[in-house]
Design an enzyme around this catalytic site. Structure first.
Site, PDB file in Angstrom:
ATOM      1  N   ASN A 151       0.807  -1.236   0.000  1.00 16.70           N
ATOM      2  CA  ASN A 151       0.000   0.000   0.000  1.00 16.70           C
ATOM      3  C   ASN A 151       0.831   1.272   0.000  1.00 16.70           C
ATOM      4  OD1 ASN A 151       0.672  -0.613   2.717  1.00 16.70           O
ATOM      5  ND2 ASN A 151      -0.947   0.739   3.424  1.00 16.70           N
ATOM      6  N   GLY A 227       2.214  -5.754   7.343  1.00 12.87           N
ATOM      7  CA  GLY A 227       1.278  -6.411   6.433  1.00 12.87           C
ATOM      8  C   GLY A 227       0.038  -6.825   7.209  1.00 12.87           C
ATOM      9  N   SER A 228      -0.633  -7.838   6.720  1.00  9.24           N
ATOM     10  CA  SER A 228      -1.910  -8.231   7.319  1.00  9.24           C
ATOM     11  C   SER A 228      -1.698  -8.985   8.636  1.00  9.24           C
ATOM     12  CB  SER A 228      -2.662  -9.121   6.336  1.00  9.24           C
ATOM     13  OG  SER A 228      -1.900 -10.285   6.094  1.00  9.24           O
ATOM     14  N   GLU A 249       3.786  -4.956  12.359  1.00 12.46           N
ATOM     15  CA  GLU A 249       2.834  -3.854  12.132  1.00 12.46           C
ATOM     16  C   GLU A 249       1.729  -4.412  11.259  1.00 12.46           C
ATOM     17  OE1 GLU A 249       2.998  -1.012  13.556  1.00 12.46           O
ATOM     18  OE2 GLU A 249       5.044  -1.111  14.314  1.00 12.46           O
ATOM     19  N   GLU A 462       7.641   0.948  15.972  1.00 17.33           N
ATOM     20  CA  GLU A 462       8.657   1.446  15.054  1.00 17.33           C
ATOM     21  C   GLU A 462       8.879   2.933  15.335  1.00 17.33           C
ATOM     22  OE1 GLU A 462       6.999   0.330  11.158  1.00 17.33           O
ATOM     23  OE2 GLU A 462       8.436  -1.325  11.157  1.00 17.33           O
TER      24      GLU A 462
HETATM   25  P1  NAD Z   1       0.266  -9.195   3.327  1.00 18.36           P
HETATM   26  O1  NAD Z   1       0.301  -9.595   4.757  1.00 18.36           O
HETATM   27  O2  NAD Z   1      -0.458 -10.034   2.376  1.00 18.36           O
HETATM   28  O3  NAD Z   1       1.768  -9.094   2.763  1.00 18.36           O
HETATM   29  C1  NAD Z   1       2.737  -8.264   3.350  1.00 18.36           C
HETATM   30  C2  NAD Z   1       4.117  -8.759   2.962  1.00 18.36           C
HETATM   31  O4  NAD Z   1       4.337 -10.048   3.556  1.00 18.36           O
HETATM   32  C3  NAD Z   1       4.314  -8.952   1.454  1.00 18.36           C
HETATM   33  O5  NAD Z   1       5.631  -8.588   1.107  1.00 18.36           O
HETATM   34  C4  NAD Z   1       4.120 -10.452   1.286  1.00 18.36           C
HETATM   35  O6  NAD Z   1       4.769 -10.980   0.161  1.00 18.36           O
HETATM   36  C5  NAD Z   1       4.749 -10.972   2.567  1.00 18.36           C
HETATM   37  N1  NAD Z   1       4.296 -12.305   2.979  1.00 18.36           N
HETATM   38  C6  NAD Z   1       3.112 -12.921   2.705  1.00 18.36           C
HETATM   39  N2  NAD Z   1       3.082 -14.141   3.266  1.00 18.36           N
HETATM   40  C7  NAD Z   1       4.262 -14.307   3.917  1.00 18.36           C
HETATM   41  C8  NAD Z   1       4.820 -15.355   4.706  1.00 18.36           C
HETATM   42  N3  NAD Z   1       4.159 -16.482   4.939  1.00 18.36           N
HETATM   43  N4  NAD Z   1       6.056 -15.186   5.225  1.00 18.36           N
HETATM   44  C9  NAD Z   1       6.734 -14.035   5.018  1.00 18.36           C
HETATM   45  N5  NAD Z   1       6.258 -13.014   4.275  1.00 18.36           N
HETATM   46  C10 NAD Z   1       5.037 -13.143   3.749  1.00 18.36           C
HETATM   47  O7  NAD Z   1      -0.248  -7.691   3.331  1.00 18.36           O
HETATM   48  P2  NAD Z   1      -0.583  -6.762   2.073  1.00 18.36           P
HETATM   49  O8  NAD Z   1      -1.836  -7.251   1.449  1.00 18.36           O
HETATM   50  O9  NAD Z   1       0.649  -6.609   1.245  1.00 18.36           O
HETATM   51  O10 NAD Z   1      -0.844  -5.352   2.796  1.00 18.36           O
HETATM   52  C11 NAD Z   1      -2.054  -4.972   3.359  1.00 18.36           C
HETATM   53  C12 NAD Z   1      -2.048  -5.202   4.851  1.00 18.36           C
HETATM   54  O11 NAD Z   1      -0.959  -4.523   5.464  1.00 18.36           O
HETATM   55  C13 NAD Z   1      -3.287  -4.656   5.545  1.00 18.36           C
HETATM   56  O12 NAD Z   1      -3.730  -5.592   6.491  1.00 18.36           O
HETATM   57  C14 NAD Z   1      -2.788  -3.406   6.246  1.00 18.36           C
HETATM   58  O13 NAD Z   1      -3.514  -3.003   7.382  1.00 18.36           O
HETATM   59  C15 NAD Z   1      -1.405  -3.815   6.609  1.00 18.36           C
HETATM   60  N6  NAD Z   1      -0.567  -2.649   6.858  1.00 18.36           N
HETATM   61  C16 NAD Z   1      -0.228  -2.346   8.154  1.00 18.36           C
HETATM   62  C17 NAD Z   1       0.551  -1.226   8.419  1.00 18.36           C
HETATM   63  C18 NAD Z   1       0.951  -0.848   9.824  1.00 18.36           C
HETATM   64  O14 NAD Z   1       1.840  -0.025   9.984  1.00 18.36           O
HETATM   65  N7  NAD Z   1       0.336  -1.418  10.852  1.00 18.36           N
HETATM   66  C19 NAD Z   1       0.961  -0.402   7.359  1.00 18.36           C
HETATM   67  C20 NAD Z   1       0.578  -0.739   6.067  1.00 18.36           C
HETATM   68  C21 NAD Z   1      -0.170  -1.877   5.813  1.00 18.36           C
END
Ligand code: NAD
Length: 482
Positions: A151, A227-228, A249, A462
Protein backbone atom coordinates in the site's frame (compact mmCIF):
# COMPACT_ATOMS: atom_id res chain seq x y z
CA UNK A 1 9.08 -6.33 -24.18
CA UNK A 2 8.12 -5.41 -20.63
CA UNK A 3 10.76 -4.47 -18.06
CA UNK A 4 12.27 -7.20 -15.86
CA UNK A 5 12.44 -6.42 -12.15
CA UNK A 6 15.54 -8.19 -10.84
CA UNK A 7 16.99 -9.00 -7.45
CA UNK A 8 19.64 -6.75 -5.90
CA UNK A 9 22.17 -9.12 -4.38
CA UNK A 10 25.79 -8.38 -3.48
CA UNK A 11 25.50 -4.95 -5.07
CA UNK A 12 24.34 -6.33 -8.42
CA UNK A 13 21.05 -6.63 -10.23
CA UNK A 14 20.67 -10.33 -10.87
CA UNK A 15 18.15 -12.68 -12.44
CA UNK A 16 16.45 -15.28 -10.21
CA UNK A 17 18.25 -18.64 -10.34
CA UNK A 18 15.07 -20.34 -11.52
CA UNK A 19 14.66 -17.77 -14.31
CA UNK A 20 11.00 -17.60 -13.29
CA UNK A 21 9.10 -14.33 -13.25
CA UNK A 22 5.71 -13.13 -12.05
CA UNK A 23 3.51 -10.67 -13.94
CA UNK A 24 3.31 -7.08 -12.67
CA UNK A 25 0.06 -5.29 -13.45
CA UNK A 26 -0.65 -1.60 -13.81
CA UNK A 27 -3.84 -1.28 -11.71
CA UNK A 28 -5.07 1.71 -13.70
CA UNK A 29 -5.17 -0.29 -16.95
CA UNK A 30 -5.43 -3.87 -15.72
CA UNK A 31 -2.57 -4.71 -18.09
CA UNK A 32 0.74 -6.47 -17.44
CA UNK A 33 3.53 -3.91 -17.76
CA UNK A 34 6.56 -5.62 -16.18
CA UNK A 35 7.66 -8.89 -14.63
CA UNK A 36 9.31 -9.52 -11.28
CA UNK A 37 11.81 -12.15 -10.21
CA UNK A 38 10.10 -15.11 -8.54
CA UNK A 39 12.97 -15.87 -6.19
CA UNK A 40 13.50 -18.97 -4.09
CA UNK A 41 15.88 -20.64 -1.66
CA UNK A 42 18.93 -20.42 -3.97
CA UNK A 43 18.57 -16.66 -4.41
CA UNK A 44 18.11 -16.30 -0.69
CA UNK A 45 21.26 -18.36 -0.04
CA UNK A 46 23.27 -15.94 -2.22
CA UNK A 47 21.77 -12.95 -0.41
CA UNK A 48 22.57 -14.42 3.00
CA UNK A 49 26.16 -15.27 1.99
CA UNK A 50 26.64 -11.74 0.69
CA UNK A 51 25.18 -10.20 3.87
CA UNK A 52 27.38 -12.43 6.05
CA UNK A 53 30.49 -11.25 4.18
CA UNK A 54 29.48 -7.63 4.47
CA UNK A 55 28.43 -7.62 8.12
CA UNK A 56 31.76 -7.38 10.03
CA UNK A 57 32.95 -4.32 8.10
CA UNK A 58 29.54 -2.60 8.12
CA UNK A 59 29.09 -3.17 11.86
CA UNK A 60 32.57 -1.68 12.40
CA UNK A 61 31.82 1.38 10.23
CA UNK A 62 31.41 4.41 12.46
CA UNK A 63 27.88 5.71 13.00
CA UNK A 64 28.96 8.96 11.33
CA UNK A 65 30.06 7.17 8.16
CA UNK A 66 26.90 5.08 8.07
CA UNK A 67 24.97 8.28 8.51
CA UNK A 68 26.75 9.90 5.53
CA UNK A 69 25.88 6.95 3.30
CA UNK A 70 22.21 7.00 4.37
CA UNK A 71 22.14 10.70 3.63
CA UNK A 72 23.51 9.96 0.13
CA UNK A 73 20.72 7.44 -0.40
CA UNK A 74 18.18 10.08 0.64
CA UNK A 75 19.73 12.54 -1.86
CA UNK A 76 19.63 9.90 -4.57
CA UNK A 77 15.89 9.32 -4.12
CA UNK A 78 15.23 13.06 -3.91
CA UNK A 79 17.22 13.74 -7.09
CA UNK A 80 15.04 11.21 -8.96
CA UNK A 81 11.80 12.01 -7.14
CA UNK A 82 9.66 12.38 -10.28
CA UNK A 83 10.91 9.10 -11.72
CA UNK A 84 10.24 7.30 -8.43
CA UNK A 85 6.79 8.90 -8.06
CA UNK A 86 5.73 7.93 -11.57
CA UNK A 87 6.96 4.38 -11.04
CA UNK A 88 5.10 4.12 -7.72
CA UNK A 89 1.88 5.36 -9.29
CA UNK A 90 2.08 3.00 -12.27
CA UNK A 91 2.88 0.07 -9.99
CA UNK A 92 0.26 0.71 -7.27
CA UNK A 93 -2.55 2.75 -8.87
CA UNK A 94 -2.24 5.58 -6.34
CA UNK A 95 -2.70 9.17 -7.54
CA UNK A 96 0.50 10.84 -8.72
CA UNK A 97 -0.19 13.69 -6.29
CA UNK A 98 0.07 11.20 -3.41
CA UNK A 99 3.29 9.70 -4.76
CA UNK A 100 4.80 13.17 -5.27
CA UNK A 101 3.63 14.73 -2.01
CA UNK A 102 3.65 11.78 0.38
CA UNK A 103 5.18 8.46 -0.64
CA UNK A 104 8.44 9.53 -2.24
CA UNK A 105 9.25 12.49 0.06
CA UNK A 106 8.62 10.26 3.06
CA UNK A 107 10.94 7.59 1.57
CA UNK A 108 13.90 9.96 1.42
CA UNK A 109 12.95 11.47 4.77
CA UNK A 110 13.13 8.01 6.36
CA UNK A 111 16.78 7.74 5.29
CA UNK A 112 17.50 11.33 6.36
CA UNK A 113 15.77 10.85 9.69
CA UNK A 114 17.74 7.73 10.63
CA UNK A 115 20.97 9.27 9.27
CA UNK A 116 20.45 11.93 11.97
CA UNK A 117 19.06 9.60 14.61
CA UNK A 118 22.05 7.25 14.63
CA UNK A 119 24.41 10.13 15.36
CA UNK A 120 22.25 11.05 18.38
CA UNK A 121 21.66 7.51 19.64
CA UNK A 122 22.94 7.02 23.18
CA UNK A 123 22.42 4.36 25.80
CA UNK A 124 21.80 4.37 29.52
CA UNK A 125 24.23 4.20 32.38
CA UNK A 126 23.42 3.59 36.05
CA UNK A 127 25.65 4.55 38.93
CA UNK A 128 25.08 1.90 41.60
CA UNK A 129 25.87 2.18 45.32
CA UNK A 130 29.38 1.13 46.33
CA UNK A 131 31.41 2.33 43.37
CA UNK A 132 29.74 0.39 40.61
CA UNK A 133 28.80 1.65 37.17
CA UNK A 134 26.40 -0.19 34.86
CA UNK A 135 26.25 0.87 31.26
CA UNK A 136 24.37 -0.52 28.29
CA UNK A 137 26.29 -1.43 25.16
CA UNK A 138 24.22 -1.65 22.01
CA UNK A 139 25.43 -3.67 19.05
CA UNK A 140 23.86 -4.51 15.69
CA UNK A 141 22.02 -7.82 15.53
CA UNK A 142 23.62 -9.13 12.34
CA UNK A 143 21.37 -10.08 9.41
CA UNK A 144 17.79 -8.89 9.64
CA UNK A 145 14.76 -9.26 7.39
CA UNK A 146 12.47 -6.38 6.41
CA UNK A 147 9.16 -7.38 4.78
CA UNK A 148 6.83 -4.71 3.40
CA UNK A 149 3.28 -4.52 1.97
CA UNK A 150 1.97 -2.99 -1.26
CA UNK A 151 0.00 0.00 0.00
CA UNK A 152 2.92 2.38 0.66
CA UNK A 153 5.66 0.44 -1.12
CA UNK A 154 8.91 2.44 -0.85
CA UNK A 155 7.64 4.54 2.07
CA UNK A 156 7.23 1.49 4.34
CA UNK A 157 10.20 -0.51 3.05
CA UNK A 158 12.54 2.44 3.69
CA UNK A 159 10.96 2.96 7.15
CA UNK A 160 12.43 -0.45 8.06
CA UNK A 161 15.62 -0.55 5.99
CA UNK A 162 16.88 2.86 7.15
CA UNK A 163 17.01 2.16 10.92
CA UNK A 164 18.30 -1.39 10.35
CA UNK A 165 21.22 -0.10 8.26
CA UNK A 166 21.84 2.90 10.51
CA UNK A 167 22.25 0.55 13.47
CA UNK A 168 24.90 -1.47 11.59
CA UNK A 169 22.89 -4.48 10.42
CA UNK A 170 22.90 -6.13 7.00
CA UNK A 171 19.43 -6.36 5.52
CA UNK A 172 17.47 -8.87 3.49
CA UNK A 173 14.55 -6.83 2.17
CA UNK A 174 11.41 -8.23 0.58
CA UNK A 175 9.05 -5.78 -1.08
CA UNK A 176 5.53 -6.90 -1.89
CA UNK A 177 5.39 -8.93 -5.11
CA UNK A 178 2.39 -6.75 -6.02
CA UNK A 179 4.44 -3.51 -6.04
CA UNK A 180 8.14 -4.33 -6.50
CA UNK A 181 9.26 -1.52 -8.83
CA UNK A 182 10.56 1.26 -6.57
CA UNK A 183 12.50 -1.19 -4.38
CA UNK A 184 14.16 -2.41 -7.58
CA UNK A 185 15.11 1.19 -8.41
CA UNK A 186 16.56 1.67 -4.93
CA UNK A 187 19.42 -0.78 -5.59
CA UNK A 188 21.16 1.48 -8.08
CA UNK A 189 20.72 4.48 -5.77
CA UNK A 190 22.40 2.53 -2.93
CA UNK A 191 25.40 1.65 -5.10
CA UNK A 192 25.84 5.29 -6.14
CA UNK A 193 25.48 6.35 -2.50
CA UNK A 194 28.49 4.22 -1.53
CA UNK A 195 26.62 1.51 0.37
CA UNK A 196 29.05 -1.45 0.43
CA UNK A 197 27.90 -4.49 -1.51
CA UNK A 198 25.94 -7.05 0.49
CA UNK A 199 24.82 -4.58 3.18
CA UNK A 200 21.39 -4.37 1.58
CA UNK A 201 20.04 -7.27 -0.49
CA UNK A 202 16.61 -6.90 -2.05
CA UNK A 203 15.11 -10.29 -2.85
CA UNK A 204 11.95 -10.14 -4.91
CA UNK A 205 9.22 -12.77 -4.98
CA UNK A 206 6.20 -14.09 -3.17
CA UNK A 207 5.61 -14.11 0.56
CA UNK A 208 4.67 -17.77 0.61
CA UNK A 209 7.92 -18.74 -1.08
CA UNK A 210 10.91 -16.47 -0.49
CA UNK A 211 9.30 -14.37 2.27
CA UNK A 212 8.58 -17.43 4.34
CA UNK A 213 12.11 -18.82 3.73
CA UNK A 214 13.62 -15.53 4.90
CA UNK A 215 11.67 -15.66 8.14
CA UNK A 216 12.81 -19.23 8.84
CA UNK A 217 16.47 -18.79 7.83
CA UNK A 218 18.77 -19.54 10.79
CA UNK A 219 21.09 -16.63 9.90
CA UNK A 220 18.27 -14.10 10.29
CA UNK A 221 18.25 -12.57 13.76
CA UNK A 222 15.18 -10.34 13.50
CA UNK A 223 12.08 -9.93 11.37
CA UNK A 224 10.49 -6.54 10.86
CA UNK A 225 7.15 -7.08 9.13
CA UNK A 226 4.35 -4.81 7.95
CA UNK A 227 1.28 -6.41 6.43
CA UNK A 228 -1.91 -8.23 7.32
CA UNK A 229 -2.65 -9.70 10.74
CA UNK A 230 -3.09 -13.17 9.20
CA UNK A 231 0.42 -13.15 7.71
CA UNK A 232 1.83 -11.61 10.91
CA UNK A 233 0.42 -14.57 12.83
CA UNK A 234 1.93 -17.01 10.33
CA UNK A 235 5.35 -15.31 10.64
CA UNK A 236 5.18 -15.43 14.45
CA UNK A 237 4.45 -19.14 14.32
CA UNK A 238 7.79 -19.76 12.62
CA UNK A 239 9.96 -17.00 14.06
CA UNK A 240 8.98 -17.20 17.73
CA UNK A 241 10.22 -20.78 18.40
CA UNK A 242 13.54 -19.76 16.80
CA UNK A 243 13.71 -16.81 19.25
CA UNK A 244 14.08 -14.17 16.55
CA UNK A 245 13.28 -10.60 17.46
CA UNK A 246 9.91 -9.67 15.97
CA UNK A 247 8.35 -6.35 15.07
CA UNK A 248 4.86 -6.73 13.60
CA UNK A 249 2.83 -3.85 12.13
CA UNK A 250 -0.50 -5.27 11.07
CA UNK A 251 -4.09 -4.48 10.20
CA UNK A 252 -6.49 -1.87 11.50
CA UNK A 253 -10.20 -1.03 11.66
CA UNK A 254 -9.84 2.46 12.95
CA UNK A 255 -12.56 4.57 14.58
CA UNK A 256 -12.98 8.23 13.63
CA UNK A 257 -15.06 9.92 16.36
CA UNK A 258 -16.71 13.27 15.76
CA UNK A 259 -18.26 15.17 18.66
CA UNK A 260 -20.83 17.91 18.12
CA UNK A 261 -18.47 20.48 19.67
CA UNK A 262 -15.76 19.94 17.02
CA UNK A 263 -14.61 22.36 14.36
CA UNK A 264 -17.07 21.07 11.74
CA UNK A 265 -15.10 21.95 8.62
CA UNK A 266 -11.81 20.59 9.91
CA UNK A 267 -13.47 17.36 11.06
CA UNK A 268 -15.12 17.00 7.66
CA UNK A 269 -11.90 17.43 5.71
CA UNK A 270 -10.07 15.15 8.14
CA UNK A 271 -12.76 12.50 7.77
CA UNK A 272 -12.56 12.56 3.96
CA UNK A 273 -8.78 12.17 4.10
CA UNK A 274 -8.94 9.49 6.78
CA UNK A 275 -11.52 7.39 4.95
CA UNK A 276 -10.43 7.67 1.34
CA UNK A 277 -6.72 8.55 1.03
CA UNK A 278 -4.95 6.04 -1.19
CA UNK A 279 -8.42 4.58 -1.97
CA UNK A 280 -8.76 3.60 1.69
CA UNK A 281 -5.70 1.38 1.42
CA UNK A 282 -3.81 2.73 4.43
CA UNK A 283 -3.62 0.76 7.67
CA UNK A 284 -4.42 4.02 9.51
CA UNK A 285 -7.57 4.83 7.53
CA UNK A 286 -10.57 5.83 9.64
CA UNK A 287 -13.07 3.39 8.20
CA UNK A 288 -15.61 3.52 11.05
CA UNK A 289 -17.06 7.02 11.41
CA UNK A 290 -19.02 7.81 14.57
CA UNK A 291 -20.85 11.15 14.73
CA UNK A 292 -22.57 12.62 17.80
CA UNK A 293 -26.29 12.63 17.19
CA UNK A 294 -26.99 16.42 17.21
CA UNK A 295 -24.81 16.91 14.10
CA UNK A 296 -25.24 13.44 12.54
CA UNK A 297 -27.53 14.34 9.62
CA UNK A 298 -25.74 17.60 8.84
CA UNK A 299 -22.33 15.90 8.94
CA UNK A 300 -23.48 12.97 6.81
CA UNK A 301 -24.93 15.29 4.13
CA UNK A 302 -21.77 17.40 4.05
CA UNK A 303 -19.68 14.23 3.79
CA UNK A 304 -21.73 12.91 0.89
CA UNK A 305 -21.37 16.25 -0.91
CA UNK A 306 -17.56 16.07 -0.51
CA UNK A 307 -17.42 12.42 -1.60
CA UNK A 308 -19.39 13.26 -4.72
CA UNK A 309 -16.75 15.74 -5.89
CA UNK A 310 -13.78 13.41 -5.43
CA UNK A 311 -12.38 12.85 -8.89
CA UNK A 312 -11.85 9.20 -9.75
CA UNK A 313 -9.46 9.08 -12.68
CA UNK A 314 -6.19 8.12 -14.28
CA UNK A 315 -3.71 8.07 -11.39
CA UNK A 316 -1.10 9.70 -13.63
CA UNK A 317 -3.22 12.87 -13.92
CA UNK A 318 -2.46 15.58 -11.38
CA UNK A 319 -6.14 16.33 -10.78
CA UNK A 320 -7.07 12.76 -9.75
CA UNK A 321 -8.16 12.26 -6.13
CA UNK A 322 -8.99 8.56 -6.28
CA UNK A 323 -6.86 6.14 -8.29
CA UNK A 324 -7.25 2.41 -8.84
CA UNK A 325 -7.32 -0.43 -6.31
CA UNK A 326 -4.04 -2.29 -6.30
CA UNK A 327 -5.05 -5.57 -7.95
CA UNK A 328 -7.92 -7.43 -9.53
CA UNK A 329 -8.10 -9.83 -6.58
CA UNK A 330 -8.18 -6.98 -4.09
CA UNK A 331 -10.80 -5.09 -6.13
CA UNK A 332 -13.11 -8.12 -6.08
CA UNK A 333 -12.45 -8.66 -2.38
CA UNK A 334 -13.52 -5.08 -1.59
CA UNK A 335 -16.60 -5.37 -3.83
CA UNK A 336 -17.54 -8.54 -1.94
CA UNK A 337 -17.69 -6.47 1.24
CA UNK A 338 -20.21 -4.12 -0.39
CA UNK A 339 -22.47 -7.10 -1.07
CA UNK A 340 -21.90 -8.33 2.49
CA UNK A 341 -22.77 -4.91 3.97
CA UNK A 342 -26.09 -4.95 2.08
CA UNK A 343 -26.80 -8.47 3.28
CA UNK A 344 -26.05 -7.40 6.84
CA UNK A 345 -28.73 -4.70 6.56
CA UNK A 346 -26.57 -1.73 5.60
CA UNK A 347 -27.76 1.10 3.38
CA UNK A 348 -25.36 2.47 0.78
CA UNK A 349 -25.48 6.23 1.34
CA UNK A 350 -23.17 6.95 -1.58
CA UNK A 351 -20.99 4.89 -3.96
CA UNK A 352 -20.95 1.11 -3.78
CA UNK A 353 -20.28 0.48 -7.48
CA UNK A 354 -17.37 -0.18 -9.78
CA UNK A 355 -16.31 2.95 -11.69
CA UNK A 356 -15.74 2.47 -15.39
CA UNK A 357 -13.35 4.92 -17.04
CA UNK A 358 -12.78 5.54 -20.73
CA UNK A 359 -9.63 5.37 -22.82
CA UNK A 360 -6.34 4.20 -21.35
CA UNK A 361 -7.96 3.25 -18.02
CA UNK A 362 -10.99 1.34 -19.31
CA UNK A 363 -9.66 -1.97 -17.93
CA UNK A 364 -8.58 -0.51 -14.56
CA UNK A 365 -9.75 -1.52 -11.08
CA UNK A 366 -11.60 1.62 -10.00
CA UNK A 367 -14.45 1.89 -7.55
CA UNK A 368 -16.59 4.65 -6.13
CA UNK A 369 -15.77 5.89 -2.65
CA UNK A 370 -18.49 4.36 -0.52
CA UNK A 371 -20.32 5.31 2.65
CA UNK A 372 -22.63 2.83 4.41
CA UNK A 373 -25.00 3.35 7.34
CA UNK A 374 -27.39 1.26 9.40
CA UNK A 375 -24.98 -1.47 10.48
CA UNK A 376 -24.37 -2.88 13.96
CA UNK A 377 -20.92 -2.67 15.54
CA UNK A 378 -20.70 -6.44 15.67
CA UNK A 379 -21.37 -7.21 12.00
CA UNK A 380 -18.49 -8.38 9.81
CA UNK A 381 -18.46 -5.17 7.78
CA UNK A 382 -17.68 -3.26 10.98
CA UNK A 383 -15.30 -5.85 12.40
CA UNK A 384 -13.11 -6.90 9.47
CA UNK A 385 -10.47 -4.83 7.71
CA UNK A 386 -11.76 -4.04 4.21
CA UNK A 387 -8.76 -1.94 3.10
CA UNK A 388 -10.61 -0.12 0.35
CA UNK A 389 -12.58 3.12 -0.17
CA UNK A 390 -15.38 1.93 2.08
CA UNK A 391 -16.41 3.58 5.35
CA UNK A 392 -19.39 3.08 7.64
CA UNK A 393 -21.13 5.89 9.52
CA UNK A 394 -23.24 5.73 12.69
CA UNK A 395 -24.65 8.15 15.27
CA UNK A 396 -23.86 8.00 18.99
CA UNK A 397 -25.16 9.68 22.15
CA UNK A 398 -22.56 9.32 24.90
CA UNK A 399 -18.81 9.01 25.41
CA UNK A 400 -19.28 5.59 27.02
CA UNK A 401 -21.30 4.31 24.07
CA UNK A 402 -18.81 5.47 21.44
CA UNK A 403 -15.83 4.17 23.44
CA UNK A 404 -17.39 0.72 23.61
CA UNK A 405 -18.04 0.81 19.87
CA UNK A 406 -14.55 2.09 19.08
CA UNK A 407 -12.93 -0.64 21.19
CA UNK A 408 -15.19 -3.43 19.92
CA UNK A 409 -12.84 -4.86 17.27
CA UNK A 410 -9.77 -7.11 17.54
CA UNK A 411 -7.69 -4.25 16.15
CA UNK A 412 -6.11 -1.29 17.95
CA UNK A 413 -3.96 0.66 15.54
CA UNK A 414 -5.14 4.27 15.21
CA UNK A 415 -8.06 6.42 16.33
CA UNK A 416 -9.11 10.01 15.62
CA UNK A 417 -11.16 12.17 17.96
CA UNK A 418 -12.62 15.51 16.90
CA UNK A 419 -13.65 17.76 19.79
CA UNK A 420 -12.92 21.18 21.26
CA UNK A 421 -13.49 19.93 24.79
CA UNK A 422 -10.05 19.35 26.32
CA UNK A 423 -11.31 17.21 29.19
CA UNK A 424 -13.24 14.97 26.82
CA UNK A 425 -10.23 14.60 24.53
CA UNK A 426 -8.12 13.41 27.48
CA UNK A 427 -10.82 11.13 28.88
CA UNK A 428 -11.27 9.48 25.50
CA UNK A 429 -7.56 9.08 24.68
CA UNK A 430 -6.93 7.43 28.06
CA UNK A 431 -9.57 4.77 27.43
CA UNK A 432 -9.30 4.11 23.74
CA UNK A 433 -7.46 0.88 22.88
CA UNK A 434 -5.19 2.17 20.19
CA UNK A 435 -1.44 2.57 19.65
CA UNK A 436 -1.95 5.97 18.00
CA UNK A 437 -4.58 8.57 18.87
CA UNK A 438 -4.98 11.73 16.83
CA UNK A 439 -6.95 14.58 18.39
CA UNK A 440 -8.32 17.03 15.82
CA UNK A 441 -6.10 15.63 13.07
CA UNK A 442 -5.36 12.46 11.11
CA UNK A 443 -2.03 11.00 9.97
CA UNK A 444 -0.01 13.89 11.31
CA UNK A 445 3.34 12.19 11.81
CA UNK A 446 6.49 12.98 13.76
CA UNK A 447 9.07 10.32 12.99
CA UNK A 448 10.45 10.45 16.55
CA UNK A 449 7.24 9.07 18.06
CA UNK A 450 6.50 5.37 18.75
CA UNK A 451 4.46 3.96 15.88
CA UNK A 452 2.47 0.75 16.14
CA UNK A 453 -0.68 -0.97 17.26
CA UNK A 454 -2.28 -2.61 20.27
CA UNK A 455 -4.25 -5.88 20.25
CA UNK A 456 -4.13 -7.70 16.89
CA UNK A 457 -2.70 -4.63 15.13
CA UNK A 458 0.83 -5.00 16.28
CA UNK A 459 3.70 -6.18 18.40
CA UNK A 460 6.41 -3.64 19.21
CA UNK A 461 6.82 -0.09 18.00
CA UNK A 462 8.66 1.45 15.05
CA UNK A 463 10.02 4.97 14.73
CA UNK A 464 12.69 7.02 16.45
CA UNK A 465 14.62 5.34 19.23
CA UNK A 466 12.22 2.38 19.32
CA UNK A 467 13.41 1.33 15.87
CA UNK A 468 17.09 1.72 16.77
CA UNK A 469 16.54 -0.27 19.96
CA UNK A 470 14.75 -3.00 17.99
CA UNK A 471 17.62 -3.33 15.54
CA UNK A 472 20.29 -3.57 18.28
CA UNK A 473 21.05 -5.97 21.10
CA UNK A 474 21.56 -4.57 24.59
CA UNK A 475 24.42 -5.78 26.76
CA UNK A 476 24.65 -4.52 30.30
CA UNK A 477 28.25 -4.03 31.47
CA UNK A 478 28.76 -3.76 35.22
CA UNK A 479 32.10 -2.17 36.26
CA UNK A 480 33.22 -2.21 39.90
CA UNK A 481 35.70 0.62 40.29
CA UNK A 482 36.18 1.29 43.99
P1 NAD B 1 0.27 -9.19 3.33
O1 NAD B 1 0.30 -9.60 4.76
O2 NAD B 1 -0.46 -10.03 2.38
O3 NAD B 1 1.77 -9.09 2.76
C1 NAD B 1 2.74 -8.26 3.35
C2 NAD B 1 4.12 -8.76 2.96
O4 NAD B 1 4.34 -10.05 3.56
C3 NAD B 1 4.31 -8.95 1.45
O5 NAD B 1 5.63 -8.59 1.11
C4 NAD B 1 4.12 -10.45 1.29
O6 NAD B 1 4.77 -10.98 0.16
C5 NAD B 1 4.75 -10.97 2.57
N1 NAD B 1 4.30 -12.30 2.98
C6 NAD B 1 3.11 -12.92 2.70
N2 NAD B 1 3.08 -14.14 3.27
C7 NAD B 1 4.26 -14.31 3.92
C8 NAD B 1 4.82 -15.35 4.71
N3 NAD B 1 4.16 -16.48 4.94
N4 NAD B 1 6.06 -15.19 5.23
C9 NAD B 1 6.73 -14.04 5.02
N5 NAD B 1 6.26 -13.01 4.27
C10 NAD B 1 5.04 -13.14 3.75
O7 NAD B 1 -0.25 -7.69 3.33
P2 NAD B 1 -0.58 -6.76 2.07
O8 NAD B 1 -1.84 -7.25 1.45
O9 NAD B 1 0.65 -6.61 1.25
O10 NAD B 1 -0.84 -5.35 2.80
C11 NAD B 1 -2.05 -4.97 3.36
C12 NAD B 1 -2.05 -5.20 4.85
O11 NAD B 1 -0.96 -4.52 5.46
C13 NAD B 1 -3.29 -4.66 5.54
O12 NAD B 1 -3.73 -5.59 6.49
C14 NAD B 1 -2.79 -3.41 6.25
O13 NAD B 1 -3.51 -3.00 7.38
C15 NAD B 1 -1.41 -3.81 6.61
N6 NAD B 1 -0.57 -2.65 6.86
C16 NAD B 1 -0.23 -2.35 8.15
C17 NAD B 1 0.55 -1.23 8.42
C18 NAD B 1 0.95 -0.85 9.82
O14 NAD B 1 1.84 -0.02 9.98
N7 NAD B 1 0.34 -1.42 10.85
C19 NAD B 1 0.96 -0.40 7.36
C20 NAD B 1 0.58 -0.74 6.07
C21 NAD B 1 -0.17 -1.88 5.81
Amino acid sequence: MSEKILNFIDGQLVEPKSNEYLDCYEPATGQVYASVANSGEKDLADAVASAQNAFPAWAATSPLNRSLILRNIAHGIKAHAEKFAKAETIDSGKPISASMKTDIPRSWLNFEFFADAITQFSSESHETDGGTLNFTMRSPLGIVTCIAPWNLPLYLLSWKIAPALAAGNCVLAKPSEVTPMTAFMLGEICNKAGLPKGVLNIVQGTGANVGSSMVKHPAVKAVSFTGSTAVGAEISKHAAPLFKKLSLEMGGKNPNIIFADCNFEKALLGTIRAAFSNQGQICLCGSRIFVERPIYEKFKSALVARINVLKIGDPLEESTDQGALVSKIHFHRVMTYIALAKKEGGTIVVGGEQKKLDGRCQGGWFMQPTLIEGLSNQCRTNQEEIFGPVATIAPFDTEEEVLAAANSTRYGLAASIWTNNLGRAHRMTAKIESGIVWVNCWMTRDLRTPFGGMKDSGVGREGGLDALRFFTDAKNVCVKYD
